[in-house]
Design an enzyme around this catalytic site. Structure first.
Site, PDB file in Angstrom:
ATOM      1  N   GLN A 112       0.738  -1.213  -0.021  1.00 40.25           N
ATOM      2  CA  GLN A 112      -0.007   0.555  -0.057  1.00 40.25           C
ATOM      3  C   GLN A 112       0.714   1.535  -0.020  1.00 40.25           C
ATOM      4  O   GLN A 112       0.300   2.516  -0.046  1.00 40.25           O
ATOM      5  CB  GLN A 112      -1.367  -0.030   1.534  1.00 40.25           C
ATOM      6  CG  GLN A 112      -1.754  -1.587   1.499  1.00 40.25           C
ATOM      7  CD  GLN A 112      -2.226  -1.390   2.851  1.00 40.25           C
ATOM      8  OE1 GLN A 112      -3.714  -0.752   3.271  1.00 40.25           O
ATOM      9  NE2 GLN A 112      -1.493  -1.649   3.304  1.00 40.25           N
ATOM     10  N   ASN A 113       2.201   1.030   0.608  1.00 38.88           N
ATOM     11  CA  ASN A 113       2.892   1.647   0.226  1.00 38.88           C
ATOM     12  C   ASN A 113       3.578   2.860  -1.265  1.00 38.88           C
ATOM     13  O   ASN A 113       3.711   1.970  -2.240  1.00 38.88           O
ATOM     14  CB  ASN A 113       4.330   1.091   0.982  1.00 38.88           C
ATOM     15  CG  ASN A 113       3.996   1.114   2.116  1.00 38.88           C
ATOM     16  OD1 ASN A 113       3.005   1.711   2.838  1.00 38.88           O
ATOM     17  ND2 ASN A 113       5.324   0.376   2.815  1.00 38.88           N
ATOM     18  N   ILE A 114       3.217   4.005  -1.491  1.00 43.87           N
ATOM     19  CA  ILE A 114       3.961   4.667  -2.366  1.00 43.87           C
ATOM     20  C   ILE A 114       5.515   5.294  -1.930  1.00 43.87           C
ATOM     21  O   ILE A 114       5.815   6.424  -2.715  1.00 43.87           O
ATOM     22  CB  ILE A 114       3.385   6.003  -2.326  1.00 43.87           C
ATOM     23  CG1 ILE A 114       3.082   6.770  -1.221  1.00 43.87           C
ATOM     24  CG2 ILE A 114       1.938   5.515  -2.426  1.00 43.87           C
ATOM     25  CD1 ILE A 114       2.286   8.025  -1.548  1.00 43.87           C
ATOM     26  N   HIS A 130      -1.157   1.186  -4.119  1.00 44.53           N
ATOM     27  CA  HIS A 130      -1.823   3.323  -3.821  1.00 44.53           C
ATOM     28  C   HIS A 130      -0.195   4.214  -4.887  1.00 44.53           C
ATOM     29  O   HIS A 130      -0.442   5.022  -4.396  1.00 44.53           O
ATOM     30  CB  HIS A 130      -1.510   2.953  -2.570  1.00 44.53           C
ATOM     31  CG  HIS A 130      -2.747   2.803  -1.816  1.00 44.53           C
ATOM     32  ND1 HIS A 130      -2.752   2.168  -0.215  1.00 44.53           N
ATOM     33  CD2 HIS A 130      -3.612   1.653  -2.302  1.00 44.53           C
ATOM     34  CE1 HIS A 130      -3.598   2.078  -0.124  1.00 44.53           C
ATOM     35  NE2 HIS A 130      -4.908   1.652  -1.076  1.00 44.53           N
ATOM     36  N   CYS A 165       2.721  21.688 -20.778  1.00 43.40           N
ATOM     37  CA  CYS A 165       1.776  22.999 -21.372  1.00 43.40           C
ATOM     38  C   CYS A 165       1.178  23.342 -20.552  1.00 43.40           C
ATOM     39  O   CYS A 165      -0.165  23.989 -20.767  1.00 43.40           O
ATOM     40  CB  CYS A 165       0.642  21.044 -21.507  1.00 43.40           C
ATOM     41  SG  CYS A 165      -0.168  20.207 -20.816  1.00 43.40           S
ATOM     42  N   GLY A 202       3.225  -4.507   8.995  1.00 45.53           N
ATOM     43  CA  GLY A 202       2.646  -3.177   9.318  1.00 45.53           C
ATOM     44  C   GLY A 202       1.933  -3.100   8.315  1.00 45.53           C
ATOM     45  O   GLY A 202       2.172  -1.263   8.176  1.00 45.53           O
ATOM     46  N   SER A 203       0.857  -2.663   9.002  1.00 38.14           N
ATOM     47  CA  SER A 203      -0.577  -2.197   8.198  1.00 38.14           C
ATOM     48  C   SER A 203      -2.005  -2.567   9.153  1.00 38.14           C
ATOM     49  O   SER A 203      -1.941  -3.334   9.950  1.00 38.14           O
ATOM     50  CB  SER A 203      -1.412  -3.224   6.881  1.00 38.14           C
ATOM     51  OG  SER A 203      -1.957  -1.975   6.463  1.00 38.14           O
TER      52      SER A 203
HETATM   53  N1  APR Z   1       6.758  -2.698  12.750  1.00 35.59           N
HETATM   54  C1  APR Z   1       5.148  -3.329  12.653  1.00 35.59           C
HETATM   55  N2  APR Z   1       4.415  -2.320  12.648  1.00 35.59           N
HETATM   56  C2  APR Z   1       4.065  -1.357  13.127  1.00 35.59           C
HETATM   57  C3  APR Z   1       5.621  -0.678  13.181  1.00 35.59           C
HETATM   58  C4  APR Z   1       7.319  -1.824  13.080  1.00 35.59           C
HETATM   59  N3  APR Z   1       7.673  -0.794  13.201  1.00 35.59           N
HETATM   60  N4  APR Z   1       5.216   0.954  13.134  1.00 35.59           N
HETATM   61  C5  APR Z   1       4.668   1.051  13.074  1.00 35.59           C
HETATM   62  N5  APR Z   1       3.542  -0.104  12.480  1.00 35.59           N
HETATM   63  C6  APR Z   1       2.365  -0.393  12.549  1.00 35.59           C
HETATM   64  C7  APR Z   1       1.441   0.505  13.894  1.00 35.59           C
HETATM   65  O1  APR Z   1       0.821  -0.999  14.945  1.00 35.59           O
HETATM   66  C8  APR Z   1      -0.144   0.115  12.579  1.00 35.59           C
HETATM   67  O2  APR Z   1      -1.362  -0.139  12.644  1.00 35.59           O
HETATM   68  O3  APR Z   1       1.888  -0.004  10.880  1.00 35.59           O
HETATM   69  C9  APR Z   1       1.119  -0.178  10.910  1.00 35.59           C
HETATM   70  C10 APR Z   1       0.556   1.095  10.061  1.00 35.59           C
HETATM   71  O4  APR Z   1      -1.033   1.972   9.748  1.00 35.59           O
HETATM   72  P1  APR Z   1      -1.742   2.666   8.602  1.00 35.59           P
HETATM   73  O5  APR Z   1      -0.564   4.550   9.369  1.00 35.59           O
HETATM   74  O6  APR Z   1      -2.973   3.087   8.767  1.00 35.59           O
HETATM   75  O7  APR Z   1      -0.708   2.671   7.358  1.00 35.59           O
HETATM   76  P2  APR Z   1      -1.550   2.082   6.385  1.00 35.59           P
HETATM   77  O8  APR Z   1      -2.144   0.507   6.535  1.00 35.59           O
HETATM   78  O9  APR Z   1      -0.288   1.583   5.526  1.00 35.59           O
HETATM   79  O10 APR Z   1      -2.074   2.277   5.510  1.00 35.59           O
HETATM   80  C11 APR Z   1      -3.325   2.277   4.407  1.00 35.59           C
HETATM   81  O11 APR Z   1      -4.407   4.576   4.233  1.00 35.59           O
HETATM   82  O12 APR Z   1      -3.535   6.476   4.337  1.00 35.59           O
HETATM   83  C12 APR Z   1      -4.049   5.865   3.083  1.00 35.59           C
HETATM   84  O13 APR Z   1      -2.827   5.433   1.498  1.00 35.59           O
HETATM   85  C13 APR Z   1      -3.020   4.926   2.534  1.00 35.59           C
HETATM   86  O14 APR Z   1      -1.840   2.855   1.655  1.00 35.59           O
HETATM   87  C14 APR Z   1      -2.161   4.232   3.398  1.00 35.59           C
HETATM   88  C15 APR Z   1      -3.976   3.276   3.201  1.00 35.59           C
HETATM   89 ZN    ZN Z   2       1.346  18.812 -19.171  1.00 34.29          ZN
END
Ligand code: APR
Ligand code: ZN
Length: 258
Positions: A112-114, A130, A165, A202-203
């Site tokens: 999901q990371n950019i 994304h 443009c 990490g999501s």
């Molecule tokens: N190791 C493991 N997990 C971690 C760490 C780490 N070092 N640091 C943070 N986390 C966890 C947090 O507990 C959190 O639940 O990573 C998770 C990140 O969650 P979000 O910040 O919600 O990110 P993500 O799940 O990627 O968000 C999804 O939401 O805003 C949109 O487009 C954006 O791609 C993103 C999407």
């Molecule tokens: Zn252009």
């Protein structure tokens, strides 16, 4: 990379359980969110210190607001994003994932990371749900721009205008209110359905349709591992949920030493 036999038995039961699931798997898919890049110094979106606690996603990351006032995004890019993205290096976990793919164990990384860090770490098959904020394009003529070029242009003037443009330049990312790239989500769904192990790293698993994919993998018979500091809505269906930082468990479980 050390193979799992000569790894000293880790005292941490969750690392041993993860190692066992990895060793038994034939086709692993890694599904990542902002948490894997937290150890590269890139702020996550939610949770402590998350980006959305400082910036309003409805303004910074929404197509409707971008069309209304692209300056907001471009100021944010200048103040926050560029430095973060340009300086960030892959974490030990990004590198361990790339190594596992090199060994033929990982069939795809769905992210999901950019932030481009999986590619920077050497992963080859990266499905960017994304988009990627090191790529930019003109809203009108689709001329393409790189990270440093738009930084140079943004330092002169925001919003950034196309040099061909005069159209507005935007990041090649999926903003709120936009559809995910159909070919990418289709390929990710195919991978989720045929893997025998999906490891979420990490999501928060709260944003759809991305968060559907681990569920689809489980429904299709794969085992599901979630490595996330905070609890997630899918912990209860996971075969293993580890609430630790990725860098402390994943590299050891796959025998990766940086
Ligand atoms: N190791 C493991 N997990 C971690 C760490 C780490 N070092 N640091 C943070 N986390 C966890 C947090 O507990 C959190 O639940 O990573 C998770 C990140 O969650 P979000 O910040 O919600 O990110 P993500 O799940 O990627 O968000 C999804 O939401 O805003 C949109 O487009 C954006 O791609 C993103 C999407
Ligand atoms: Zn252009």
């Amino acid at each position: 990379m050390k193979n799992s036999e000569d790894l000293i038995e880790n005292t941490d039961p969750s690392i041993n359980s993860l190692k066992k699931l990895v060793d038994e798997a034939d086709r692993i898919v890694i599904f990542t969110g902002a948490g894997i890049s937290a150890e590269s110094g890139i702020a996550t979106y939610r949770g402590a210190g998350g980006l959305w606690t400082k910036y309003d996603p409805e303004k910074y990351a929404s197509i409707e607001y971008f069309r209304k006032d692209p300056t907001y995004y471009w100021n944010f890019f200048k103040e926050e994003r560029h430095a973060m993205m340009a300086q960030a290096e892959p974490s030990v976990t990004h590198r361990a994932v790339a190594e596992l793919e090199k060994q033929g164990r990982v069939s795809a990384v769905i992210t999901q990371n950019i932030d481009n860090l999986h590619i920077k770490a050497g992963s080859k098959r990266v499905l960017e749900l994304h988009g990627n904020t090191t790529r930019f394009y003109c809203c009108d003529c689709r001329a393409q721009y790189g990270l440093d070029e738009v930084k140079r242009l943004a330092d002169q003037e925001v919003p950034v205008y196309c040099q061909k443009c005069q159209g507005i330049v935007r990041p090649d990312v999926v903003l709120f209110g936009e559809m995910l790239p159909a070919n990418v989500i289709d390929e990710a769904l195919r991978e989720a359905k045929i893997c025998d192990l999906m490891i979420v790293i990490g999501s928060s698993l709260v944003v759809y349709p991305a968060a559907n994919l681990p569920y689809e993998a489980k429904l299709s018979g794969a085992r599901l591992v979630i490595i996330n500091i905070d609890a997630t809505p899918l912990d209860s269906v996971a075969d293993l949920a580890i609430h630790s930082s990725a860098g402390e468990v994943f590299p050891q479980a796959v025998g990766y030493e940086s």
